[in-house]
Design a protein around this motif. Structure first.
Motif, PDB file in Angstrom:
ATOM      1  N   UNK A  65       0.849  -1.192   0.000  1.00 14.64           N
ATOM      2  CA  UNK A  65       0.000   0.000   0.000  1.00 14.64           C
ATOM      3  C   UNK A  65       0.887   1.245   0.000  1.00 14.64           C
ATOM      4  N   UNK A  66       0.635   2.135  -0.945  1.00 17.77           N
ATOM      5  CA  UNK A  66       1.368   3.401  -0.971  1.00 17.77           C
ATOM      6  C   UNK A  66       0.810   4.309   0.121  1.00 17.77           C
ATOM      7  N   UNK A  67       1.703   4.944   0.832  1.00 12.76           N
ATOM      8  CA  UNK A  67       1.224   5.871   1.857  1.00 12.76           C
ATOM      9  C   UNK A  67       1.732   7.277   1.596  1.00 12.76           C
ATOM     10  N   UNK A 123     -12.283  -0.744   0.271  1.00 11.46           N
ATOM     11  CA  UNK A 123     -13.034  -0.162  -0.853  1.00 11.46           C
ATOM     12  C   UNK A 123     -12.220  -0.161  -2.145  1.00 11.46           C
ATOM     13  N   UNK A 124     -10.961  -0.560  -2.054  1.00  5.36           N
ATOM     14  CA  UNK A 124     -10.067  -0.603  -3.212  1.00  5.36           C
ATOM     15  C   UNK A 124     -10.016   0.724  -3.960  1.00  5.36           C
ATOM     16  N   UNK A 155      -1.171 -12.512  -4.074  1.00  2.00           N
ATOM     17  CA  UNK A 155      -1.928 -13.719  -4.395  1.00  2.00           C
ATOM     18  C   UNK A 155      -1.205 -14.964  -3.867  1.00  2.00           C
ATOM     19  N   UNK A 156       0.126 -14.924  -3.977  1.00  2.00           N
ATOM     20  CA  UNK A 156       0.882 -16.053  -3.436  1.00  2.00           C
ATOM     21  C   UNK A 156       0.636 -16.162  -1.933  1.00  2.00           C
ATOM     22  N   UNK A 180      -5.725  -5.307  -4.243  1.00  3.02           N
ATOM     23  CA  UNK A 180      -5.763  -6.756  -4.415  1.00  3.02           C
ATOM     24  C   UNK A 180      -7.193  -7.216  -4.629  1.00  3.02           C
ATOM     25  N   UNK A 181      -7.419  -7.886  -5.754  1.00  5.12           N
ATOM     26  CA  UNK A 181      -8.736  -8.429  -6.036  1.00  5.12           C
ATOM     27  C   UNK A 181      -8.614  -9.929  -6.019  1.00  5.12           C
ATOM     28  N   UNK A 182      -9.497 -10.530  -5.310  1.00  9.83           N
ATOM     29  CA  UNK A 182      -9.472 -11.995  -5.287  1.00  9.83           C
ATOM     30  C   UNK A 182      -9.926 -12.536  -6.640  1.00  9.83           C
TER      31      UNK A 182
END
Ligand SMILES: Nc1ncnc2c1ncn2[C@@H]1O[C@H](COP(=O)(O)OP(=O)(O)OP(=O)(O)O)[C@@H](O)[C@H]1O
Ligand SMILES: Nc1ncnc2c1ncn2[C@@H]1O[C@H](COP(=O)(O)OP(=O)(O)OP(=O)(O)O)[C@@H](O)[C@H]1O
Ligand SMILES: [Mg+2]
Ligand SMILES: [Mg+2]
Lengths: 365, 342, 520, 317
Positions: free
Chosen positions: D36-38, D87-88, D189-190, D314-316
């Motif tokens: 995540x970019x902060x 909320x992506x 994902x891994x 991240x989308x499942x």
């Protein structure tokens, strides 16, 4: 067959409704939450938002004001968006903007006397070139030694700002106590919209707005229909595959960051030529940084940038009226702005709500 | 002038709301801050203090509109003008162009431009400027003598060094630096005045580091003209044992708990300038089309009281200050405002 | 009937525009090996992702040990004893083998990882199943064969009783495949069940107990492997007879197209990867480079392409020195390249198919004039290529990432062959393709050969090498260690040299064949 | 002159100025390592600085102030986490919104609590841990002066920052938390396929980064200055973001990069003392840290590769 057609039409309509509806609903939710906050803080939310609307779109003049404020954000938004499309985070658009402004302030005086169209054209081109030049070293460092552009462009922003600070207090300072450059002669300034288009109401909005829109379309076209944009996007997504297709990753990086810098530079040029008529230390209200949010809100789509910039412009121009008419403290306006940006960005939330209501509708039908 | 005009609703409302106890006026006065906004402990706050004074003493209704960005200046003025204000103060030199533009557009309204020199002020416009360097000169006299007087306070050291912390290196700050330096040298020719710049007006932590570095170098009296950032320099003086000279307001009063280091302050009576202007409008004596400079002579700038140092500051210093003031008033000394004068 | 270990009932999964699984049912008994077979895009991976909790199905149910289960996440699948080795590995490249294996259930005390214990545990299971790896190697330094071992170890470490292997052999040499099969059999002996997805029919017959065949998202047939043969499987899969070994005319070597002369190349870690390689490819000739991956083939191809600077030596294309040409010039000179890793070098997954279809040609007429695209030509070309190469996609506007692996490969092939090159460099051109597609690609390559193009084929697949090549160069540790003419050598002969055998040594060096480590 | 520039105070000052940058940069590192970019570090620092001062005023205890600063920073981070993970939303937009929110919130609450904008009243501050002051003459006196200034003259959070850098570096490479964090940022994902919750892991990282941002704010307001001023962070959050990259996304590197920047800034101040000798406009002194950073970056450091998955929601499936 016909049923299938109809269904597809229906789907398309639903998608269209969603695309238009989502940002709209997001703004509504933001207004609802902000209203609660305003109300808790002891002010009248209805008065506040009607004042905000009035300030942003209430009259031709106010619309012009919104356009005025959207203009630099369109340029910086385009700049940042173009960078992102090439996988580059140009966090230093502010610095390139300053250098563009510097070029305009200097050339505007030097060129005084030339015919206005020529003058303006030279200043725009030169300002863009100087913006590009300010991005060139970070670009080169990125391409050659891999120095991260977030660091280098940001450092160049500070360097540029101090450089301008020195120039306007020293070598380029106009007569008097104020650290600013000489006022540009008329032929070096951008005409206001109402001076060019008779139908346009008297306001501060200037030709920079039109230039920005045209550029947005040009950038969109470049990205979509030219090899230049194609290569930038390819490198942004996958440098290895790009390399394999004969695209020079380093050359593309340099080109993209310089184009980004040129667009940011134009923000500075048009602010100097269209708004202030001269350069001083604080002539930008962080347009380079806000441009980042504008770009991403538009999902880096140049056409979207136009709308996102107008949203930010409206929030900015409406806030003064909100302060005066609804007595809402200026600080609270930041909170409302943040909320709106949040909710427009978090379209997932609105989508979820739309999905809910649509489900409800189909179920009840 | 404007108070003869039939007034609109805003003023009517104001009249009915005001409790009749003080001298009444149907004048409404407002100001537009620069992007520093209220709370800057400098010209914005002081202008507002002037308005409050007018509210108390003249019964005018007042309003401050804050500018979040530069683009707000013009519409803020328009909004106030359209809302029927009679007097509008635009605060800060960055609003000079805007005020010059707006004053002719609203000839019925009086414009006061704080720190603004207008090349051709309109007849309803007054530039209100300050000769800060004159007061800074007096502060320089205090500092220049104090740094030699090791008996005066145990924080005074042997080194003949004093310091100046500026916000941004721009002419309005330069005035303080130059006045302060000239004043110090006038009484202590060998004194070394070191001037450092923060680079902005808000970074207190940085201003503190600058002051610490000055103190480390041997400075024992520091004058800061760095807006809010200067508060950081006060902290540095408290931590490392040095004396401080404030700026703009009497910072003994505006910065809580600074009394132990606050030798004096270079005050700029923006509040007075604002109040006097409103008063002139109320009394119908306002004359526009001018740039007025407030210096020592006009009591527009000056030195704040010594407060906690009242009994500490030796007579030699107070006398030297009085002498310098007299010289400036008499014209025997002309204090330069730019580095060329050093 | 014996109760099945895992049962999928009527699973339906829809992607935008694609019915990926259409009421698919599948059972897996304890100790059973079931092969899942099907064309590219048939929905095999999707089905397994549903079982592993990565995708949620629109409808259908899953039973494990006869109980209804609702698998919402991989964690739940793991808890139910299901392990999966993905078609595209799920390994964190900058981390070590050990870290990848223990990640998630690390031996630890108060959150501090007990690395010695982790190393012991990894070594223990790797020894138990004969899957040797260096626990401290970084993943990105490992060849794919070893990466796959790590994936299997990950599943075993988590106590998997059911192991899903999605195209595990696509990236392995015959030797590695034999080893993998030995491992799989020993796992089954330990009581595990295996779902095995592959496109290689002989593998299916040699390892699986039962075969389930899918087409267009649905199960179209099921058989015991003892009851069928490769031709039968192929027919079930593509609905027609498939030619496995394409016929080709005898070679008629024309002018020299490619000449590689004493080429030396270093890899990222500055170690010599290509160590003085020389060979030529002439018009109408297929020259195959056979070798276990990691023996310098990648670097060789990249330096010919201009993606990597050679240390010394020369590359000439039709006599013109292109040793130091960049990729753009190489392409312009008439070289096409089907890279071995389609995700990394082959395509831009975030581009749609039209965009992927013009990569590398995007500056050229008729696609672009004066730097501006001719969208019409591009669209027409794309549509034609999608048609010609039978790319299964809902439209030309979908992103590359949404295609199944095999279809992605077809896109790359369509583009590279569509360029009409002088020289085609094809690295693992049929990796992940179904038999029908392989047949098609092979015949396309031979078409090129017939037209007098030079072809450099790099492949692990001995069958492919044998059926296409006019000459076979065996590469080992950066050198060409042996050259065979077509039909001269058996698979065993080639395998012998691929794994480090030399003319002077009589037996295959066992330790060398265990997977390749370079410069360590 | 060199003697006057290279003083113990130069180094002490460098460490002081590095501290807020380092804390925020380590926060940025942890956040970005999780993917995540902060860009909201600036806002988190600002809110932390404010909450610290308010709590210190209410409770009359600076340590409680620090606690609240940390909590406030974490709370802002929670908003960022909700927007960008759940909320992506685009992480940079969310971060920008938080920066604006922080500016408005601190300004508005200041008017509510203190009745005026600008600066708060001074509050109880954290004082240097060791109050001894260096004395003594001669060689050993000089040595003691150096040792004291560099090692013993500081306030508590300065030491905490050093400890956090060391502990962070250790934790990133030796703990389950660190291993999972690194996996999340590279290949979520891994991580997901081995049962590591991407959501939980990223939430915790973002919240920790906010807490560190808050602590950085507390260092500014409760240690360095002793009061809160609107926008007192003055871009430090952005410099911290750069320091995190400069430090190659490691806590130790972040500290080192911050120290380099702090040193350049301290040096710049020392050089300004000699403006009568080095007669260049003050702006050129002020540029020095930025120029130096670019030069070092160009000449020494080279290619920096971000965690592969950073910035991508991240989308499942
Ligand atoms: N954020 C937005 N708000 C409103 N309209 C938008 C927005 N984004 C795109 N559009 C509309 O979409 C059209 C342009 O989008 P376009 O088709 O270029 O999307 P795209 O295919 O994603 O673009 P690109 O190829 O550049 O990625 C315009 O006509 C515009 O009206
Ligand atoms: N994330 C996705 N979004 C949209 N479509 C998808 C997605 N994943 C898979 N598909 C589509 O679903 C279908 C089945 O794909 P799947 O990957 O299961 O095929 P497969 O049988 O594994 O093929 P291959 O042998 O090529 O690996 C394909 O048409 C593919 O394009
Ligand atoms: Mg002294
Ligand atoms: Mg598959």
């Amino acid at each position: 067959m016909a049923g299938k057609e109809a269904k597809r039409m229906g789907d398309r309509l639903a998608v269209a409704a969603e695309n238009v509806g989502i940002p709209f609903i997001s703004v509504l939710i933001a207004i609802a939450i902000a209203s609660v906050i305003i109300w808790i803080a002891g002010f009248d939310p209805v008065a506040a938002f009607s004042a905000l609307w009035k300030g942003a779109f209430g009259s031709g003049r106010q619309i012009g004001e919104t356009m005025l404020r959207a203009t630099p954000l369109m340029f910086t938004g385009l700049a940042v968006a173009y960078g992102f499309r090439a996988g580059l985070f140009n966090i230093g658009a502010e610095g390139q903007l300053f250098m563009g402004g510097l070029a305009a302030a200097y050339l505007g005086i030097v060129l005084a006397g030339l015919p206005a169209p020529l003058n303006i054209a030279i200043m725009l081109v030169a300002g863009a070139a100087v913006g590009a030049a300010w991005a060139f070293i970070p670009a080169l460092l990125k391409a050659k030694v891999g120095a991260h552009e977030v660091i280098t462009t940001m450092m160049f922003t500070y360097i540029g700002r101090y450089l301008v600070s020195w120039l306007v207090t020293g070598p380029l300072k106009a007569e008097g106590q104020i650290p600013q450059t000489e006022k540009l002669p008329l032929e070096s300034t951008l005409p206001r919209l109402h001076e060019v288009f008779a139908f346009f109401p008297d306001s501060r909005a200037h030709m920079g707005f039109i230039i920005a829109i045209v550029l947005a379309v040009v950038v969109w076209w470049i990205l979509k229909y030219t090899t230049l944009g194609f290569e930038a996007r390819a490198v942004g997504f996958n440098p290895w595959a790009s390399e394999n297709s004969g695209i020079s990753v380093s050359a593309t990086t340099v080109k993209a960051l310089c184009i980004s810098g040129a667009l940011a530079g134009l923000a500075g040029v048009t602010e100097v030529m269209g708004v202030h008529g001269r350069l001083f230390d604080q002539f930008s209200s962080g347009f380079g940084f806000t441009g980042i949010a504008v770009a991403l809100l538009a999902k880096n789509n140049p056409i979207g940038v136009i709308f996102a910039a107008i949203l930010f412009g409206a929030l900015s121009s409406g806030s003064g009226t909100m302060q005066l008419e609804a007595d809402v403290p200026s600080k609270l306006i930041f909170i409302i702005q943040a909320l709106i940006i949040f909710l427009v960005a978090a379209e997932q939330l609105a989508k979820w709500i739309v999905g809910r209501t649509r489900k409800g509708v189909t179920e009840s039908a | 002038s404007s108070e003869d005009e039939p007034e609109d609703e805003v003023t009517d409302e104001a009249t009915t709301e005001e409790v009749v106890d003080e001298p009444m006026s149907d004048i409404v006065a407002a100001m537009v801050t620069d992007t520093g906004g209220l709370g800057d402990k400098s010209f914005n706050d002081l202008s507002y203090a002037g308005l409050e004074m007018a509210e108390d003493e003249l019964g005018v209704e007042i309003k401050a509109l804050e500018s979040n960005e530069i683009a707000d200046y013009e519409p803020n003025i328009d909004q106030l003008a359209n809302a029927g204000y009679d007097v509008i103060f635009t605060v800060g030199f960055l609003m000079t162009d805007t005020t010059d533009l707006k004053a002719p557009q609203y000839p019925e309204i009086v414009f006061g431009g704080i720190d603004q020199f207008s090349a051709e002020p309109a007849s309803n416009q007054a530039g209100l400027l300050f000769r800060e360097h004159e007061a800074a000169y007096l502060a320089g006299v205090v500092a220049g003598l104090a740094t030699l007087d090791t008996d005066m306070d145990d924080r005074i050291n042997e080194d003949n060094i004093i310091g100046f912390v500026g916000g941004m290196d721009i002419p309005p700050v330069e005035k303080f630096e130059v006045g302060f330096t000239l004043g110090a040298k006038s009484v202590n020719p060998d004194v070394q005045v070191i001037s450092l710049y923060v680079g902005d007006f808000g970074d207190q932590a940085k201003a503190k580091e600058l002051a610490l570095s000055l103190i480390d170098q041997g400075a024992d009296v520091i004058h800061a003209a760095a807006g809010l950032a200067g508060v950081g320099s006060i902290t540095a003086c408290q931590e490392r044992g040095a004396l401080f000279i404030g700026v703009d307001a009497d910072q003994y009063l505006t910065v809580d708990g600074s009394g132990d280091v606050m030798l004096t302050s270079v005050v700029k009576r923006v509040d007075q300038a604002v109040f006097q202007t409103v008063k002139a409008v109320v009394e119908g004596t306002f004359v526009g089309g001018t740039n007025t400079e407030f210096g020592l002579a006009e009591d527009g700038v000056g030195l704040a009281p010594y407060h906690d140092f009242e009994d500490v500051v030796p007579a030699a210093i107070t006398e030297a200050v009085d002498a310098a003031r007299a010289d400036i008033l008499s014209g025997a000394i002309t204090v330069g405002a730019s580095r060329d004068a050093l | 009937m014996q109760q099945s270990l895992v049962e999928l009932r009527e699973i339906t999964k829809v992607f935008p525009g694609v019915l990926a699984n259409d009421r698919v049912s599948l059972t897996l008994g304890a100790g059973e090996i079931v092969a899942l077979l099907g064309e590219n895009g048939a929905g095999k991976t999707t089905l397994m992702n549903v079982l592993y909790g990565l995708l949620s199905a629109e409808s259908g149910e899953i039973l494990v040990d006869g109980e209804h289960v609702d698998i919402k996440s991989p964690q739940q699948a793991i808890d139910l004893g299901i392990g999966m080795v993905h078609q595209h590995f799920m390994l964190v490249e900058p981390l070590t083998v050990m870290e990848n294996i223990v990640m998630g259930i690390e031996p630890s005390k108060f959150g501090v990882i007990n690395y010695p214990a982790a190393r012991r545990a990894v070594l223990e299971i790797s020894q138990k199943y004969g899957l040797e790896v260096d626990p401290d190697a970084k993943i990105h330094d490992l060849p794919v064969g070893l990466q796959q071992r790590v994936e299997i170890l990950k599943a075993l470490y988590r106590g998997a009783r059911t192991l899903i292997l999605d195209e595990p052999t696509a990236v392995l040499t015959p030797q590695e495949v034999r080893e993998l099969f030995a491992v799989v059999r020993s796992l089954v002996n330990e009581g595990l069940s295996v779902v095995f997805i592959t496109h290689k029919l002989d593998e299916v017959l040699s390892i699986a107990d039962r075969v389930v065949v899918m087409r267009d998202g649905a199960v179209v047939g099921e058989t015991r492997s003892a009851d069928t043969d490769t031709a039968g499987l192929a027919r079930m899969m593509v609905g027609r007879d498939v030619v496995f070994r394409v016929e080709k005319d005898p070679v008629s070597c024309g002018d020299t197209v490619l000449e590689v002369d004493e080429l030396r190349v270093r890899d990222e870690r500055k170690l010599t990867a290509v160590d003085g390689v020389s060979f030529t490819v002439c018009e109408g000739e297929v020259v195959a480079i056979a070798g276990v991956s990691g023996n310098g083939q990648t670097e060789l191809v990249e330096s010919i392409m201009g993606l990597r600077r050679p240390e010394s030596g020369h590359v000439r294309l039709r006599g013109k020195d292109i040793t130091h040409a960049r990729a753009r010039q190489t392409i312009a000179a008439g070289v096409s390249h089907v890279p071995e890793d389609r995700h990394r070098r082959g395509m831009v997954l975030e581009f749609d198919l039209t965009e992927n279809m013009i990569l590398g040609d995007h500056r050229r007429r008729p696609f672009a004039k004066w730097g501006v695209f001719d969208q019409k030509v591009i669209n027409e070309t794309t549509a034609k290529r999608i048609e010609d190469y039978d790319v299964r996609t809902p439209s030309a506007r979908v992103l590359g990432s949404t295609l199944s692996g095999g279809n992605q490969q077809k896109v790359v092939l369509a583009r590279e062959l569509g360029r009409d090159p002088e020289l085609l460099i094809a690295a693992q051109p049929t990796r992940g393709l179904d038999v029908g597609a392989i047949e098609f690609v092979h015949s396309r390559i031979l078409d090129e050969r017939r037209e007098g193009k030079g072809i450099l084929l790099v492949s692990l697949e001995l069958e492919e090498v044998q059926s296409l090549a006019d000459r076979i160069l065996v590469m080992y540790k950066g050198r060409i260690v042996k050259e065979f003419a077509a039909g001269e050598a058996s698979d065993e002969d080639i395998g012998f040299y691929m794994t480090g055998g030399s003319d002077s040594s009589a037996t295959v060096d066992e330790t060398e064949s265990k997977g390749v480590t370079r410069g360590r | 002159m060199l003697n006057d520039i290279i003083t113990p105070d130069l180094f002490a000052s460098a460490i002081r100025m590095a501290t807020p940058l380092a804390l925020a940069a380590i926060g940025g590192t942890i956040c970005e390592r999780s993917g995540i970019v902060n860009i909201a570090l600036e806002g988190m620092m600002l809110v932390g600085a404010f909450a610290g001062v308010v709590a210190s005023m209410f409770f009359g205890n600076a340590w409680i102030g620090v606690l609240f600063a940390v909590l406030a920073g974490a709370l802002m981070a929670l908003i960022h986490a909700f927007a960008s993970i759940t909320l992506r939303a685009d992480q940079v937009v969310s971060g920008t919104a938080i920066n604006i929110l922080a500016l408005g919130l601190t300004g508005f609450l200041m008017e509510v609590i203190y009745g005026h904008p600008g600066t708060t009243d001074p509050v109880a501050r954290l004082l240097p841990l060791f109050s001894a002051s260096p004395s003594g003459d001669g060689f050993f006196g000089e040595i003691w002066r150096w040792v004291y200034s560099i090692f013993f003259s500081h306030t508590p959070i300065v030491y905490m920052a050093i400890l956090i850098a060391i502990a962070g570096q250790w934790a990133l490479y030796k703990t389950t938390w660190g291993l999972r964090l690194r996996a999340l940022g590279e290949h979520p994902r891994a991580a997901d396929t081995v049962g590591i919750s991407v959501t939980r892991g990223r939430y915790s990282a973002v919240v920790i980064s906010g807490a560190l941002g808050g602590l950085a704010g507390a260092n500014l307001s409760l240690e360095q200055v002793g009061s809160f001023t609107e926008n007192m962070t003055n871009g430090r959050g952005f410099i911290a973001l750069a320091a995190n990259i400069f430090g190659r996304w490691t806590p130790g590197g972040s500290y080192g990069a911050s120290l380099l920047f702090g040193f350049a800034d301290a040096l710049q101040i020392k050089l300004q003392l000699f403006r009568d000798v080095i007669t260049i406009p003050s702006q050129f002194f002020l540029m020095l840290p930025y120029v130096l950073t670019v030069v070092v970056l160009a000449g020494v450091v080279g290619r920096a590769v971000a965690p592969a998955a950073v910035g991508k929601p991240y989308e499942k499936g």
